[in-house]
Design an enzyme around this catalytic site. Structure first.
Site, PDB file in Angstrom:
ATOM      1  N   LYS A   3     -11.442  -9.528  83.814  1.00 22.05           N
ATOM      2  CA  LYS A   3     -10.736  -8.970  82.661  1.00 22.05           C
ATOM      3  C   LYS A   3      -9.664  -9.956  82.233  1.00 22.05           C
ATOM      4  CE  LYS A   3     -10.866  -5.118  80.244  1.00 22.05           C
ATOM      5  NZ  LYS A   3     -12.013  -4.262  79.966  1.00 22.05           N
TER       6      LYS A   3
HETATM    7  P1  NAD Z   1      -9.322  -0.480  69.956  1.00 21.39           P
HETATM    8  O1  NAD Z   1      -8.223  -1.465  69.982  1.00 21.39           O
HETATM    9  O2  NAD Z   1     -10.399  -0.645  68.971  1.00 21.39           O
HETATM   10  O3  NAD Z   1      -8.708   0.994  69.781  1.00 21.39           O
HETATM   11  C1  NAD Z   1      -7.739   1.487  70.663  1.00 21.39           C
HETATM   12  C2  NAD Z   1      -7.289   2.824  70.106  1.00 21.39           C
HETATM   13  O4  NAD Z   1      -6.410   3.424  71.067  1.00 21.39           O
HETATM   14  C3  NAD Z   1      -6.498   2.716  68.801  1.00 21.39           C
HETATM   15  O5  NAD Z   1      -6.822   3.808  67.965  1.00 21.39           O
HETATM   16  C4  NAD Z   1      -5.056   2.810  69.265  1.00 21.39           C
HETATM   17  O6  NAD Z   1      -4.181   3.282  68.256  1.00 21.39           O
HETATM   18  C5  NAD Z   1      -5.192   3.804  70.404  1.00 21.39           C
HETATM   19  N1  NAD Z   1      -4.087   3.730  71.374  1.00 21.39           N
HETATM   20  C6  NAD Z   1      -3.553   2.631  71.952  1.00 21.39           C
HETATM   21  N2  NAD Z   1      -2.527   2.985  72.750  1.00 21.39           N
HETATM   22  C7  NAD Z   1      -2.427   4.335  72.663  1.00 21.39           C
HETATM   23  C8  NAD Z   1      -1.568   5.297  73.243  1.00 21.39           C
HETATM   24  N3  NAD Z   1      -0.571   4.941  74.048  1.00 21.39           N
HETATM   25  N4  NAD Z   1      -1.752   6.600  72.923  1.00 21.39           N
HETATM   26  C9  NAD Z   1      -2.740   6.982  72.073  1.00 21.39           C
HETATM   27  N5  NAD Z   1      -3.586   6.120  71.495  1.00 21.39           N
HETATM   28  C10 NAD Z   1      -3.432   4.817  71.787  1.00 21.39           C
HETATM   29  O7  NAD Z   1      -9.910  -0.447  71.468  1.00 21.39           O
HETATM   30  P2  NAD Z   1     -11.320   0.099  71.957  1.00 21.39           P
HETATM   31  O8  NAD Z   1     -12.236  -1.043  72.072  1.00 21.39           O
HETATM   32  O9  NAD Z   1     -11.712   1.298  71.174  1.00 21.39           O
HETATM   33  O10 NAD Z   1     -10.949   0.520  73.457  1.00 21.39           O
HETATM   34  C11 NAD Z   1     -10.448   1.803  73.784  1.00 21.39           C
HETATM   35  C12 NAD Z   1     -10.649   2.032  75.274  1.00 21.39           C
HETATM   36  O11 NAD Z   1     -12.019   1.880  75.592  1.00 21.39           O
HETATM   37  C13 NAD Z   1      -9.915   1.079  76.203  1.00 21.39           C
HETATM   38  O12 NAD Z   1      -9.497   1.754  77.347  1.00 21.39           O
HETATM   39  C14 NAD Z   1     -10.968   0.074  76.570  1.00 21.39           C
HETATM   40  O13 NAD Z   1     -10.712  -0.559  77.818  1.00 21.39           O
HETATM   41  C15 NAD Z   1     -12.175   0.968  76.650  1.00 21.39           C
HETATM   42  N6  NAD Z   1     -13.438   0.247  76.512  1.00 21.39           N
HETATM   43  C16 NAD Z   1     -13.739  -0.441  75.372  1.00 21.39           C
HETATM   44  C17 NAD Z   1     -14.955  -1.122  75.304  1.00 21.39           C
HETATM   45  C18 NAD Z   1     -15.383  -1.869  74.071  1.00 21.39           C
HETATM   46  O14 NAD Z   1     -16.472  -2.441  74.090  1.00 21.39           O
HETATM   47  N7  NAD Z   1     -14.628  -1.876  72.989  1.00 21.39           N
HETATM   48  C19 NAD Z   1     -15.838  -1.082  76.391  1.00 21.39           C
HETATM   49  C20 NAD Z   1     -15.503  -0.336  77.511  1.00 21.39           C
HETATM   50  C21 NAD Z   1     -14.298   0.327  77.562  1.00 21.39           C
END
Ligand code: NAD
Length: 414
Positions: free
Chosen positions: A105
């Site tokens: 990561k």
């Molecule tokens: P992103 O940046 O596209 O979106 C993140 C979202 O979370 C945004 O809407 C943001 O406003 C919100 N957010 C951030 N901090 C916050 C808080 N304190 N309280 C409430 N909302 C909050 O990111 P993403 O890719 O959608 O990732 C979201 C989660 O999914 C993360 O935990 C990430 O590790 C996990 N994830 C993502 C992927 C991927 O391929 N994108 C894969 C596996 C896991």
């Protein structure tokens, strides 16, 4: 009560499953800490002419099953310990999904909302310059995560290939398709989560249609999942992002919310529902709750308010162990992160395969393979959970750790 860190959660999970599986202390000790960690500090000139120094990390947790692989997060509260925990979960997740890769990561400590586009580009390019020596198709493959959408992955691959002096698209996942990215990668995690939810509901003789859903995190994962679920007839009654939470008992217009968030970076000011507090959001009376933002959101101090019947984890580590114990003890079905959000990792792997062959699949082909893969992972976990009478998370970890430990043993690591 102090909030449990992602690292503390990960270690508790490791100890719990390690003990159940009878893993030796030598193995647990190796898994507790990453194989390699790189901390970088780099100066970036801001638009006002001043220079600001940024911190970044790249952590390679375990390479027993192959080159390490995992996303890159840009977040103001990013810490080394969080990146270690996330790299560890990637080791488990890749192993569970049968991806021939270890876990890694990366993180950059920065607030994307406070940087201009050109500042953000300079930060990203400098970060890649700093970590490029540990990157590579056969070494470590970064990908997207919070704050690193496709556009940023385009800067990442450009900087990496410019430094290298040759094309090597397989060294990075989540690129724009024209630069070697896989079609559907940008919606793979949210789509994969829906495939898993549908599979679970199908086994119960139920459907997504008519279910009420609340989604925390309205980005790549949460936004995609909410939109697909809405399209399948679910009623999305609650959504939340970093700027607040919204409730609409009649169901949100998810597409409208996504367009608003895309234009304004956050949902703040959106008129698609009543503004509620995050406490009220987690207490919403719904069938399915999808925490899809950040870690440690369902905790000892708010879990008793949760009324959802199914919690399907989109984010990594959104439920602390004591909250999980409470939910399971109260009949809530908890579909864990490493099963529900593995679609992104799987499609990043598909992307690497396509890059190595320089032969690209259609979106329909990617999604068909993804669905097959996700259902296979879920079914495997479901079966072990039934056979051994353990929660889904424990079953998933047992499957993953068994493969990792076997590979470590074959390599003579203990
Ligand atoms: P992103 O940046 O596209 O979106 C993140 C979202 O979370 C945004 O809407 C943001 O406003 C919100 N957010 C951030 N901090 C916050 C808080 N304190 N309280 C409430 N909302 C909050 O990111 P993403 O890719 O959608 O990732 C979201 C989660 O999914 C993360 O935990 C990430 O590790 C996990 N994830 C993502 C992927 C991927 O391929 N994108 C894969 C596996 C896991």
């Amino acid at each position: 009560m102090a909030k449990k860190t992602a690292y503390e959660t990960a270690m508790e999970q490791l100890d719990l499953v390690g003990k159940r599986m009878g893993l030796s202390e030598t193995v647990i000790e190796q898994l507790r800490e990453p194989e390699r960690s790189l901390k970088v500090r780099f100066p970036v000139r801001m638009d006002d002419g001043k220079v600001k120094t940024f911190t970044g990390y790249r952590v390679q947790h375990n390479s027993a099953l192959g080159p390490t692989k995992g996303g890159t997060r840009i977040h103001p509260e990013e810490s080394y310990q969080d990146v270690v925990a996330l790299s560890f979960w990637m080791t488990i997740k890749n192993a569970l999904a049968g991806i021939p890769a270890g876990g890694a990561k990366g993180g950059i400590v920065a607030d994307t909302l406070k940087l201009s586009d050109s500042e953000l580009e300079r930060v990203c390019r400098k970060y890649v310059r700093e970590i490029r020596l540990v990157m590579g198709t056969r070494k470590d493959i970064p990908g997207p995560d919070i704050g690193t959408p496709q556009k940023i992955m385009g800067w990442f691959i450009d900087e990496y290939e410019q430094c290298l002096g040759e094309h090597e698209p397989g060294a990075l996942a989540g690129k724009p398709p024209l630069l070697g990215g896989s079609l559907a990668r940008n919606k793979a995690t949210g789509t994969g989560l829906v495939y898993v939810l549908e599979r679970y509901l199908g086994l119960q003789g139920e459907k997504v249609e008519g279910k009420t859903v609340a989604v925390q995190g309205f980005g790549n994962l949460g936004g995609t999942a909410a939109q697909i679920l809405e399209g399948k007839g679910a009623k999305v009654i609650g959504i939340a992002d970093v700027s607040g939470a919204w409730y609409n008992p009649a169901g949100m217009n998810v597409r409208d919310g996504r367009e608003y968030a895309a234009q304004n970076k956050v949902l703040s000011g959106w008129a698609g529902g009543d503004v509620i507090s995050m406490e009220e959001f987690f207490a919403l009376d719904c069938d399915v709750l999808i925490p899809a933002a950040i870690q440690s959101q369902i905790r000892g101090d708010n879990v008793e308010q949760v009324k959802a019947k199914i919690v399907i984890e989109g984010a990594n580590g959104p439920t602390t162990p004591e909250a999980e114990e409470y939910l399971l003890g109260h009949g809530v079905v908890l579909i864990p992160d490493i099963v529900a959000n593995v679609g992104g990792a799987v499609t990043s792997y598909f992307e690497m395969v396509q890059d190595l062959y320089m032969y690209f699949w259609s979106e329909a082909e990617v999604l068909e393979r993804l669905q097959k893969h996700m259902v296979g992972v879920f079914d495997g976990v479901w079966q072990v959970a039934q056979e051994k009478g353990v929660p889904l998370r424990i079953a998933a970890w047992m499957i993953a750790l068994d493969k990792i430990v076997q590979a470590m043993e074959m390599r003579g690591r203990f």
